[in-house]
Motif scaffolding. Structure first.
Motif, PDB file in Angstrom:
ATOM      1  N   TYR A   1     -21.483 -48.667   2.385  1.00  0.00           N
ATOM      2  CA  TYR A   1     -20.983 -47.355   2.803  1.00  0.00           C
ATOM      3  C   TYR A   1     -19.468 -47.486   2.912  1.00  0.00           C
ATOM      4  O   TYR A   1     -18.962 -48.197   3.787  1.00  0.00           O
ATOM      5  N   HIS A   2     -18.738 -46.833   2.043  1.00  0.00           N
ATOM      6  CA  HIS A   2     -17.322 -47.170   1.870  1.00  0.00           C
ATOM      7  C   HIS A   2     -16.480 -45.919   1.682  1.00  0.00           C
ATOM      8  O   HIS A   2     -16.945 -44.893   1.181  1.00  0.00           O
ATOM      9  N   ARG A   3     -15.188 -46.019   2.063  1.00  0.00           N
ATOM     10  CA  ARG A   3     -14.205 -44.979   1.778  1.00  0.00           C
ATOM     11  C   ARG A   3     -13.342 -45.357   0.572  1.00  0.00           C
ATOM     12  O   ARG A   3     -12.987 -44.520  -0.232  1.00  0.00           O
ATOM     13  N   THR A   4     -13.001 -46.628   0.487  1.00  0.00           N
ATOM     14  CA  THR A   4     -12.190 -47.125  -0.623  1.00  0.00           C
ATOM     15  C   THR A   4     -13.078 -47.324  -1.854  1.00  0.00           C
ATOM     16  O   THR A   4     -14.178 -47.872  -1.728  1.00  0.00           O
ATOM     17  N   PRO A   5     -12.655 -46.911  -3.054  1.00  0.00           N
ATOM     18  CA  PRO A   5     -13.461 -47.127  -4.260  1.00  0.00           C
ATOM     19  C   PRO A   5     -13.760 -48.611  -4.473  1.00  0.00           C
ATOM     20  O   PRO A   5     -12.878 -49.465  -4.332  1.00  0.00           O
ATOM     21  N   LEU A   6     -15.020 -48.906  -4.802  1.00  0.00           N
ATOM     22  CA  LEU A   6     -15.457 -50.285  -5.000  1.00  0.00           C
ATOM     23  C   LEU A   6     -16.177 -50.409  -6.338  1.00  0.00           C
ATOM     24  O   LEU A   6     -16.636 -49.416  -6.906  1.00  0.00           O
TER      25      LEU A   6
ATOM     26  N   THR B   1     -26.758 -50.318  -3.682  1.00  0.00           N
ATOM     27  CA  THR B   1     -26.571 -48.902  -3.390  1.00  0.00           C
ATOM     28  C   THR B   1     -25.170 -48.685  -2.846  1.00  0.00           C
ATOM     29  O   THR B   1     -24.841 -49.172  -1.761  1.00  0.00           O
ATOM     30  N   LEU B   2     -24.344 -47.972  -3.595  1.00  0.00           N
ATOM     31  CA  LEU B   2     -23.006 -47.612  -3.140  1.00  0.00           C
ATOM     32  C   LEU B   2     -23.021 -46.152  -2.702  1.00  0.00           C
ATOM     33  O   LEU B   2     -23.496 -45.289  -3.433  1.00  0.00           O
ATOM     34  N   ARG B   3     -22.495 -45.881  -1.507  1.00  0.00           N
ATOM     35  CA  ARG B   3     -22.411 -44.501  -1.024  1.00  0.00           C
ATOM     36  C   ARG B   3     -21.035 -44.268  -0.438  1.00  0.00           C
ATOM     37  O   ARG B   3     -20.583 -45.027   0.442  1.00  0.00           O
ATOM     38  N   ALA B   4     -20.366 -43.236  -0.919  1.00  0.00           N
ATOM     39  CA  ALA B   4     -19.014 -42.941  -0.443  1.00  0.00           C
ATOM     40  C   ALA B   4     -19.061 -42.290   0.929  1.00  0.00           C
ATOM     41  O   ALA B   4     -19.826 -41.349   1.157  1.00  0.00           O
ATOM     42  N   MET B   5     -18.236 -42.800   1.815  1.00  0.00           N
ATOM     43  CA  MET B   5     -18.077 -42.234   3.155  1.00  0.00           C
ATOM     44  C   MET B   5     -17.046 -41.119   3.094  1.00  0.00           C
ATOM     45  O   MET B   5     -15.998 -41.286   2.460  1.00  0.00           O
ATOM     46  N   PRO B   6     -17.287 -39.980   3.730  1.00  0.00           N
ATOM     47  CA  PRO B   6     -16.263 -38.930   3.738  1.00  0.00           C
ATOM     48  C   PRO B   6     -14.950 -39.431   4.341  1.00  0.00           C
ATOM     49  O   PRO B   6     -14.948 -40.306   5.223  1.00  0.00           O
TER      50      PRO B   6
ATOM     51  N   ALA C   1     -16.952 -35.128   9.274  1.00  0.00           N
ATOM     52  CA  ALA C   1     -17.935 -35.109   8.192  1.00  0.00           C
ATOM     53  C   ALA C   1     -18.739 -36.400   8.172  1.00  0.00           C
ATOM     54  O   ALA C   1     -19.956 -36.384   7.909  1.00  0.00           O
ATOM     55  N   THR C   2     -18.094 -37.523   8.443  1.00  0.00           N
ATOM     56  CA  THR C   2     -18.807 -38.796   8.500  1.00  0.00           C
ATOM     57  C   THR C   2     -19.798 -38.803   9.654  1.00  0.00           C
ATOM     58  O   THR C   2     -20.943 -39.243   9.494  1.00  0.00           O
ATOM     59  N   ALA C   3     -19.379 -38.332  10.821  1.00  0.00           N
ATOM     60  CA  ALA C   3     -20.283 -38.273  11.967  1.00  0.00           C
ATOM     61  C   ALA C   3     -21.518 -37.438  11.638  1.00  0.00           C
ATOM     62  O   ALA C   3     -22.646 -37.788  12.008  1.00  0.00           O
ATOM     63  N   ARG C   4     -21.301 -36.340  10.930  1.00  0.00           N
ATOM     64  CA  ARG C   4     -22.397 -35.428  10.608  1.00  0.00           C
ATOM     65  C   ARG C   4     -23.468 -36.102   9.754  1.00  0.00           C
ATOM     66  O   ARG C   4     -24.649 -35.826   9.905  1.00  0.00           O
ATOM     67  N   GLU C   5     -23.065 -37.007   8.867  1.00  0.00           N
ATOM     68  CA  GLU C   5     -24.035 -37.610   7.953  1.00  0.00           C
ATOM     69  C   GLU C   5     -24.393 -39.049   8.306  1.00  0.00           C
ATOM     70  O   GLU C   5     -25.267 -39.644   7.661  1.00  0.00           O
ATOM     71  N   LEU C   6     -23.744 -39.638   9.314  1.00  0.00           N
ATOM     72  CA  LEU C   6     -23.840 -41.074   9.558  1.00  0.00           C
ATOM     73  C   LEU C   6     -25.273 -41.549   9.749  1.00  0.00           C
ATOM     74  O   LEU C   6     -25.748 -42.462   9.061  1.00  0.00           O
ATOM     75  N   PHE C   7     -25.989 -40.963  10.709  1.00  0.00           N
ATOM     76  CA  PHE C   7     -27.327 -41.457  11.013  1.00  0.00           C
ATOM     77  C   PHE C   7     -28.280 -41.197   9.852  1.00  0.00           C
ATOM     78  O   PHE C   7     -29.178 -42.002   9.582  1.00  0.00           O
ATOM     79  N   GLY C   8     -28.084 -40.082   9.161  1.00  0.00           N
ATOM     80  CA  GLY C   8     -28.894 -39.823   7.978  1.00  0.00           C
ATOM     81  C   GLY C   8     -28.662 -40.862   6.894  1.00  0.00           C
ATOM     82  O   GLY C   8     -29.600 -41.298   6.222  1.00  0.00           O
ATOM     83  N   ALA C   9     -27.402 -41.271   6.713  1.00  0.00           N
ATOM     84  CA  ALA C   9     -27.085 -42.294   5.716  1.00  0.00           C
ATOM     85  C   ALA C   9     -27.750 -43.620   6.069  1.00  0.00           C
ATOM     86  O   ALA C   9     -28.315 -44.292   5.191  1.00  0.00           O
ATOM     87  N   LEU C  10     -27.700 -44.019   7.345  1.00  0.00           N
ATOM     88  CA  LEU C  10     -28.336 -45.273   7.753  1.00  0.00           C
ATOM     89  C   LEU C  10     -29.840 -45.223   7.504  1.00  0.00           C
ATOM     90  O   LEU C  10     -30.451 -46.200   7.054  1.00  0.00           O
ATOM     91  N   ARG C  11     -30.459 -44.071   7.797  1.00  0.00           N
ATOM     92  CA  ARG C  11     -31.890 -43.925   7.525  1.00  0.00           C
ATOM     93  C   ARG C  11     -32.163 -43.983   6.020  1.00  0.00           C
ATOM     94  O   ARG C  11     -33.160 -44.588   5.586  1.00  0.00           O
TER      95      ARG C  11
END
Length: 332
Positions: A264-269, A277-282, A287-297
Motif C-alpha cells: 500500500y504505497h503513495r510513491t510509484p513502485l 498486489t500493489l495498491r496506491a494510497m490516496p 481519503a486514505t482514512a476513508r478507505e484504510l480499513f477496507g484496503a486492509l480487509r
C-alpha cells in the motif's frame, strides 16, 4: 440480517431491538458499531462476549444530542462544552466525569464515561427513536463491530462477515470518515488527546483555545479509553511500515519470486512479480482514512500474508491514519 437503514421501519425495528436488550450493527460516520443499550448491564455484557473484548476495556456511549449528557456526566468543563458546540454531532468522543449510576457496565469500572454524538443520519435516527420508546433508551454503547483487536468494519457487509446472519445490521452505506473518533480526556482540567482521528489537534485548539496535551505529557491518572492499546486494528496478515526506498529495495530483493505480499504505497513502485498486489494510497489523509480499513480487509481477502505500507507523513492531518497503522503493525 441486513436491513436498509434509510427506511423508517428498519430504524424502528433497530430501536426496539436495543430496548429488548439485543445487539445491533449500527452505522456511524466513523465505523460500524456493535451497539447495545448502555444502561442495560446484561446487554452490554453481550458486546464484550461477542467481540472477545476484555471487560475492563471501556466502551463509548453514543447519544442523540447534547441534552443526553446530563444522564451520564456529572460535570462538563467549559473547554469540553466548547468542543461539543464545535464538533457535535461528529467524530469526537469526550471523556467526562461519570454519574455514579450511569453506564456502569460500559466504563470498565472507571468513574469516567466516553460520550459521542454521531453525525451519521441512520445512527441519529436510531438514537432519536430510542428516546421515544417507553421506557426510553438514552444512550447506546457501540464499539467497532469486529472481533477485538481486528480491523474495524466500514460497511454493513463487513459486520455481517464478522458476526453472521443472526445479528441485525442496519445498512447505512460506506462510512464517510473511515477511522474511529478522536478521543479527548476532559477529566483533568485540560484537554488531553487520547486517540487521534479526523478532528485534529489544531481543530481542537481552534475550538477551545487550548492545545491538547498528549498522553505522554500528562500520564498521571490517564483513563482507559477505546482503541488505545499498543496493538489494535490488525488484519490477519502481518503489517510492516516502511519508507518508499525500503519498499522498493524489498521488492527488488524478492524479485519475480515474491508471493503473498500486498503493498500500500503513495510513491510509484515497480515489481517483477505478478503475484504482488500493489495498491496506491490516496495522497490526501482524509481519503486514505476513508478507505484504510477496507484496503486492509481486501489484502486479507486476496491471501496476503505480509502487508507492506508506506509510512504516512508525520503531519497533523495524517496523525489518525499513522496511529491506526502503527497499532496494526504492533500486532504482528
Amino acid at each position: 440480517m441486513i436491513l436498509d437503514g434509510t427506511l423508517a421501519a428498519s430504524v424502528q425495528a433497530a430501536a426496539q431491538a436495543l430496548q429488548r436488550g439485543e445487539l445491533l450493527g449500527l452505522p456511524t460516520e466513523t465505523v460500524y458499531g456493535l451497539a447495545a443499550d448502555a444502561d442495560n448491564d446484561a446487554a452490554v455484557a453481550q458486546i464484550f462476549t461477542a467481540k472477545g473484548r476484555p471487560p475492563n476495556h471501556p466502551l463509548i456511549v453514543h447519544v442523540a444530542d447534547s441534552g443526553a449528557i446530563t444522564r451520564y456526566a456529572r460535570e462538563v468543563p467549559l473547554f469540553a462544552q466548547q468542543l461539543i458546540d464545535a464538533f457535535w454531532p461528529g467524530p469526537l468522543t469526550l471523556i467526562l466525569p461519570r454519574l455514579p449510576h450511569a453506564a456502569r457496565a460500559s466504563t470498565g469500572g472507571q468513574d469516567s464515561v466516553g460520550l459521542r454524538c454521531p453525525s451519521h443520519p441512520v445512527a441519529h435516527a436510531v438514537l432519536a427513536a430510542c428516546q421515544q420508546l417507553q421506557p426510553p433508551v438514552w444512550g447506546v454503547s457501540a464499539p467497532s463491530a469486529n472481533k477485538f483487536g481486528r480491523v474495524s468494519p466500514t460497511t454493513a457487509a463487513h459486520v455481517a462477515g464478522e458476526f453472521g446472519d443472526t445479528l441485525l445490521v442496519l445498512d447505512g452505506g460506506a462510512c464517510e470518515v473511515g477511522i474511529e473518533s478522536t478521543i479527548v480526556d476532559c477529566t483533568r482540567g485540560v484537554p488531553v488527546l487520547l486517540r487521534p482521528g479526523a478532528i485534529t489537534r489544531d481543530d481542537i485548539e481552534r475550538a477551545c483555545g487550548q492545545r491538547p496535551l498528549s498522553k505522554e505529557e500528562l500520564q498521571e491518572n490517564t483513563p482507559r479509553a477505546s482503541g488505545t492499546l499498543l496493538a489494535h486494528y490488525a488484519p490477519n496478515a502481518q503489517v510492516r511500515l516502511m519508507d518508499a526506498k525500503q519498499l522498493q529495495a524489498g521488492l527488488d530483493v524478492l524479485g519475480a519470486d515474491a508471493r503473498n505480499l500486498a503493498v500500500y504505497h503513495r510513491t510509484p513502485l515497480r515489481t517483477a512479480s505478478r503475484a504482488v498486489t500493489l495498491r496506491a494510497m490516496p495522497a490526501d489523509a482524509a481519503a486514505t482514512a476513508r478507505e484504510l480499513f477496507g484496503a486492509l480487509r481486501d489484502f486479507d481477502e486476496v491471501g496476503a500474508r505480509l502487508i507492506w505500507i508506506e509510512t504516512p507523513p508525520d503531519t497533523p492531518d495524517w496523525e489518525g491514519v499513522r496511529d491506526r497503522l502503527l497499532r496494526a503493525a504492533a500486532a504482528g
